[in-house]
Design a protein around this motif. Structure first.
Motif, PDB file in Angstrom:
ATOM      1  N   PRO A   1       2.912  16.809   2.059  1.00  0.00           N
ATOM      2  CA  PRO A   1       3.408  17.226   0.741  1.00  0.00           C
ATOM      3  C   PRO A   1       4.451  16.305   0.120  1.00  0.00           C
ATOM      4  CG  PRO A   1       4.363  18.598   2.473  1.00  0.00           C
ATOM      5  CD  PRO A   1       3.307  17.751   3.118  1.00  0.00           C
ATOM      6  N   ASN A   2       5.225  15.581   0.942  1.00  0.00           N
ATOM      7  CA  ASN A   2       6.333  14.782   0.401  1.00  0.00           C
ATOM      8  C   ASN A   2       6.189  13.283   0.654  1.00  0.00           C
ATOM      9  OD1 ASN A   2       8.190  16.891  -0.674  1.00  0.00           O
ATOM     10  ND2 ASN A   2       8.095  17.606   1.455  1.00  0.00           N
ATOM     11  N   LEU A   3       5.008  12.839   1.075  1.00  0.00           N
ATOM     12  CA  LEU A   3       4.800  11.432   1.413  1.00  0.00           C
ATOM     13  C   LEU A   3       4.900  10.561   0.159  1.00  0.00           C
ATOM     14  CD1 LEU A   3       4.146   9.681   3.921  1.00  0.00           C
ATOM     15  CD2 LEU A   3       1.767   9.705   3.164  1.00  0.00           C
ATOM     16  N   GLU A   4       5.785   9.553   0.211  1.00  0.00           N
ATOM     17  CA  GLU A   4       5.996   8.641  -0.918  1.00  0.00           C
ATOM     18  C   GLU A   4       5.554   7.216  -0.613  1.00  0.00           C
ATOM     19  OE1 GLU A   4      10.089   8.850  -2.027  1.00  0.00           O
ATOM     20  OE2 GLU A   4       9.987  10.963  -2.611  1.00  0.00           O
ATOM     21  N   VAL A   5       5.550   6.839   0.668  1.00  0.00           N
ATOM     22  CA  VAL A   5       5.195   5.470   1.060  1.00  0.00           C
ATOM     23  C   VAL A   5       4.197   5.536   2.218  1.00  0.00           C
ATOM     24  CG1 VAL A   5       6.040   3.290   2.004  1.00  0.00           C
ATOM     25  CG2 VAL A   5       7.428   4.551   0.346  1.00  0.00           C
ATOM     26  N   LEU A   6       3.076   4.842   2.077  1.00  0.00           N
ATOM     27  CA  LEU A   6       2.084   4.748   3.150  1.00  0.00           C
ATOM     28  C   LEU A   6       1.761   3.283   3.387  1.00  0.00           C
ATOM     29  CD1 LEU A   6       0.046   5.961   5.149  1.00  0.00           C
ATOM     30  CD2 LEU A   6      -1.597   6.141   3.253  1.00  0.00           C
ATOM     31  N   LYS A   7       1.930   2.829   4.631  1.00  0.00           N
ATOM     32  CA  LYS A   7       1.649   1.448   4.996  1.00  0.00           C
ATOM     33  C   LYS A   7       0.569   1.451   6.074  1.00  0.00           C
ATOM     34  CE  LYS A   7       6.387  -0.106   4.064  1.00  0.00           C
ATOM     35  NZ  LYS A   7       7.590  -0.774   4.636  1.00  0.00           N
ATOM     36  N   LEU A   8      -0.528   0.755   5.808  1.00  0.00           N
ATOM     37  CA  LEU A   8      -1.641   0.624   6.742  1.00  0.00           C
ATOM     38  C   LEU A   8      -1.701  -0.833   7.180  1.00  0.00           C
ATOM     39  CD1 LEU A   8      -4.194   2.679   4.606  1.00  0.00           C
ATOM     40  CD2 LEU A   8      -2.716   3.533   6.450  1.00  0.00           C
ATOM     41  N   ILE A   9      -1.206  -1.107   8.398  1.00  0.00           N
ATOM     42  CA  ILE A   9      -0.987  -2.478   8.859  1.00  0.00           C
ATOM     43  C   ILE A   9      -1.955  -2.835   9.983  1.00  0.00           C
ATOM     44  CG2 ILE A   9       0.739  -4.127   9.709  1.00  0.00           C
ATOM     45  CD1 ILE A   9       1.584  -2.936   7.090  1.00  0.00           C
ATOM     46  N   PHE A  10      -2.550  -4.000   9.907  1.00  0.00           N
ATOM     47  CA  PHE A  10      -3.351  -4.632  10.965  1.00  0.00           C
ATOM     48  C   PHE A  10      -4.221  -3.636  11.741  1.00  0.00           C
ATOM     49  CE2 PHE A  10      -3.687  -7.071  15.126  1.00  0.00           C
ATOM     50  CZ  PHE A  10      -4.714  -7.862  14.651  1.00  0.00           C
TER      51      PHE A  10
ATOM     52  N   ILE B   1      -1.836  -1.925   2.026  1.00  0.00           N
ATOM     53  CA  ILE B   1      -2.975  -2.121   2.924  1.00  0.00           C
ATOM     54  C   ILE B   1      -2.943  -3.581   3.354  1.00  0.00           C
ATOM     55  CG2 ILE B   1      -5.465  -1.884   3.230  1.00  0.00           C
ATOM     56  CD1 ILE B   1      -5.502  -0.089   0.759  1.00  0.00           C
ATOM     57  N   GLU B   2      -2.750  -3.819   4.651  1.00  0.00           N
ATOM     58  CA  GLU B   2      -2.593  -5.191   5.140  1.00  0.00           C
ATOM     59  C   GLU B   2      -3.478  -5.450   6.351  1.00  0.00           C
ATOM     60  OE1 GLU B   2       0.904  -8.059   7.042  1.00  0.00           O
ATOM     61  OE2 GLU B   2       1.473  -6.373   5.767  1.00  0.00           O
ATOM     62  N   ASP B   3      -4.284  -6.501   6.251  1.00  0.00           N
ATOM     63  CA  ASP B   3      -5.096  -6.968   7.378  1.00  0.00           C
ATOM     64  C   ASP B   3      -5.997  -5.865   7.935  1.00  0.00           C
ATOM     65  OD1 ASP B   3      -6.125  -8.750   9.130  1.00  0.00           O
ATOM     66  OD2 ASP B   3      -4.272  -9.170  10.205  1.00  0.00           O
ATOM     67  N   ASN B   4      -6.775  -5.248   7.061  1.00  0.00           N
ATOM     68  CA  ASN B   4      -7.779  -4.265   7.461  1.00  0.00           C
ATOM     69  C   ASN B   4      -9.148  -4.748   7.011  1.00  0.00           C
ATOM     70  OD1 ASN B   4      -6.494  -1.528   8.588  1.00  0.00           O
ATOM     71  ND2 ASN B   4      -5.087  -2.381   7.078  1.00  0.00           N
ATOM     72  N   ASP B   5     -10.217  -4.168   7.583  1.00  0.00           N
ATOM     73  CA  ASP B   5     -11.570  -4.675   7.382  1.00  0.00           C
ATOM     74  C   ASP B   5     -12.344  -3.980   6.264  1.00  0.00           C
ATOM     75  OD1 ASP B   5     -11.233  -6.487   9.410  1.00  0.00           O
ATOM     76  OD2 ASP B   5     -12.014  -5.152  10.963  1.00  0.00           O
TER      77      ASP B   5
ATOM     78  N   LYS C   1      -2.693  -7.041   1.247  1.00  0.00           N
ATOM     79  CA  LYS C   1      -2.477  -8.333   1.883  1.00  0.00           C
ATOM     80  C   LYS C   1      -3.552  -8.585   2.938  1.00  0.00           C
ATOM     81  CE  LYS C   1       2.602  -8.183   1.456  1.00  0.00           C
ATOM     82  NZ  LYS C   1       3.879  -8.285   2.203  1.00  0.00           N
ATOM     83  N   GLU C   2      -4.093  -9.810   2.923  1.00  0.00           N
ATOM     84  CA  GLU C   2      -4.998 -10.282   3.976  1.00  0.00           C
ATOM     85  C   GLU C   2      -6.186  -9.347   4.211  1.00  0.00           C
ATOM     86  OE1 GLU C   2      -3.184 -12.299   7.417  1.00  0.00           O
ATOM     87  OE2 GLU C   2      -1.262 -11.588   6.642  1.00  0.00           O
TER      88      GLU C   2
END
Length: 583
Positions: free
Chosen positions: A472-481, A504-508, A528-529
């Motif tokens: 409910p309160n998520l403001e930042v989501l980082k999906l790394i490698f 979204i970084e270094d995902n397929d 990124k990447e």
């Protein structure tokens, strides 16, 4: 030093003194006079304007106008130095001390703000309040607002300062004020050899020499074998040649710089004499066991070590009952070493920050023999990286006030991390190598307070993000490698109701479908990447809050897709400012 014209000078002055509000007419007249007296020197203008940023009374502006006038000279460097001195004298005693702390570090060096602020906390520079971190952030922000400290890096969402530095002239000011020894004394503990006995080494305390940049790039030329920088409490008398023991007792901080490992043993053997030491940073020395000499430093608040192998912390760690920050850095990021704590660690009630490659924390004791009460880390704010096998209910209940938690998978633990729901203060969560069986199967098993989530090497299916979308309160989501695996991301639920930043970084991923109601308030999209993704869903053009699309090391087709979204938003019927695209 490039000089500004009158118009440029005034624009810079106004942007610093009144960055987000209209300047009253009575202050505008005085402000233009002050800006004119700065003779087009950008640093002088910015510092004087920073001095007035929090002042709105006309009398304050008139006083500053009078104070600036005597400092006007034909020598730009002299004028800057004098104005900096004026700004420094207007600081509170606490802000002066925090600013002078920059003089410890090499000139022009970029300093991580967490390290800086935790040192301030350990030194006692801040007011004794429960929320020391917030107080430290306020002090740093005030120094930035006064243009005495420069911001180097910020967090992706722009809410946090990650690193900072000071201008060369401000660094010179810090060094001069330190050398006056009114607030604290800075000495250099230099490691030397007797000239006639090459194997005989000793410590020598001498007056601080600034870390000035040289033509050759060598920062420390006078300490061939290594140097520690020591911060001492001042006294109002001259020390004699036989007062070395007194100097050791008055030393309250030690920082290592460019040290050779062979000289670490010299300092280690002397540590027991630094009775009042509060800060010990040995980040340049690789150790393979915990130095037992540290256990005698009962006033220690900040401890930072560099370790090559896994460490077992001795039970006597409980003697360091004042410890606030404990950091151990390892060299291998992928195969992280493990720091194993004894049960006695729960006795360190002042602990606020634990940062180690992988932490094994035993279950929290049910009570203490001498006090008959439950032990916990009631002051603990951050912990990383906690081993997943330590996420038992007993441990989680012992760290209930933690705000930032990083977890690294342990191969011996395969159960879901359902105990995280008990962390009612948690705002930031990072999961590394935590595969799908470890992750909760419902959004309700995550803390409702969670604002920032980072997933790295978790190898999840993209469909799992439908669960994350319900936080409910998520403001930042980082999906790394390889946080997610698979070529397609097709969100199946409306969600991410408060998400402002998506990285979204270094995902397929190759194909991404979404509708504008999935990210209704998104402000920043950073990719990124991602070398297979060719298109951002065109529906992103309908997200009126979107301010930035940033692409790094991506296909050219993805850049063209971002440009199409930007052009869509230029349509006057969109009622939104076009998104900025950075490639």
């Amino acid at each position: 030093m490039d000089l500004m014209g009158p118009d440029e000078s005034w624009l810079l002055f106004k942007s610093v003194a009144f960055p987000s509000e209209e300047l009253p007419s009575d202050l505008k007249t005085i402000g233009k006079q002050i800006a004119g007296k700065c003779h087009g020197l950008p640093l002088t203008i910015a510092v004087v304007a920073g001095l007035l940023k929090s002042k709105r009374a006309i009398a304050d502006w008139e006083n500053v106008a009078k104070d600036v006038k005597p400092f006007v000279t034909n020598d730009p460097n002299k004028q800057c130095s004098r104005v900096l001195g004026l700004s420094y004298n207007h600081l509170t005693s606490g802000l002066k001390t925090c600013l002078l702390h920059f003089g410890i570090f090499p000139e022009d060096s970029e300093i991580p703000t967490k390290k800086l602020m935790r040192s301030w906390m350990a030194e006692g520079f801040l007011k004794l309040e429960n929320d020391l971190e917030r107080e430290a952030e306020k002090c740093l922000q005030e120094l930035v607002d006064r243009c005495l400290v420069l911001v180097c890096k910020t967090s992706l969402d722009g809410t946090k300062i990650r690193s900072c530095k000071v201008h060369d002239l401000i660094y010179d000011l810090c060094v001069r004020e330190i050398q006056r020894e009114n607030i604290f004394i800075m000495n250099d503990i230099v490691l030397k050899r007797y000239y006639s006995y090459s194997k005989c080494r000793y410590l020598s305390m001498q007056n601080m020499q600034p870390f000035k940049k040289s033509v050759t790039g060598a920062e420390i030329g006078y300490c061939r074998y290594g140097l520690y920088r020591a911060l001492l409490t001042p006294i109002h008398r001259q020390l004699g040649d036989n007062d070395n023991n007194d100097i050791l007792k008055r030393t309250r901080s030690i920082f290592s710089f460019h040290l050779q490992d062979s000289y670490y043993d010299i300092l280690k053997s002397e540590l027991i004499h630094f009775k009042l030491l509060k800060v010990l940073e040995l980040r340049h020395i690789e150790i393979d066991n915990f130095p037992v000499q540290i256990l005698s430093l009962i006033w220690l608040r900040f401890l930072s070590l560099l370790c090559l192998e896994s460490l077992d912390i001795p039970p006597e760690i409980c003697r360091l009952w004042n410890l606030q920050t404990f950091i151990v850095r390892g060299q291998n990021v992928v195969n992280a070493i493990t720091i194993t704590f004894p049960e006695e660690i729960w006795g360190l009630m002042q602990l606020r920050h634990l940062k180690l490659p992988r932490i094994y924390l035993p279950d929290c004791p049910s009570g203490s023999v001498d006090k008959g009460r439950h032990l916990d880390f009631s002051n603990l704010q951050t912990i990383s990286y906690l081993s997943s096998r330590c996420c038992t209910k007993e441990v989680i209940m012992g760290i209930q006030n933690v705000k930032k938690l990083r977890i690294r998978r342990d191969a011996t633990y395969s159960g879901p991390l359902n105990n995280l729901v008990h962390l009612h203060q948690l705002e930031t969560l990072s999961l590394t190598y935590c595969l799908r069986p470890l992750l909760p199967s419902s959004a309700k098993a995550f803390p409702a307070t969670l604002k920032k989530l980072k997933l790295e090497r978790t190898f999840l299916r993209w469909s799992y993000l439908d669960i994350i979308a319900e936080l409910p309160n998520l403001e930042v989501l980082k999906l790394i490698f390889l946080a997610c695996r698979g070529e397609e991301w097709h969100p199946n639920v409306r969600g991410f109701a408060r998400l402002k930043l998506l990285l979204i970084e270094d995902n397929d991923v190759k194909y991404w479908k979404a509708t504008n109601d999935i990210f209704p308030v998104l402000e920043r999209l950073v990719i990124k990447e991602c070398r297979h993704l060719k298109e951002i869903p065109i529906e992103f053009a309908e997200i009126h809050t979107l301010q930035l699309i940033e692409l790094n090391w991506c296909l050219s087709e993805l850049g063209e897709s971002a440009t199409r979204i930007q052009k869509e938003q230029e349509d006057p019927w969109m009622f939104a400012s076009p998104v900025h695209v950075s490639i």
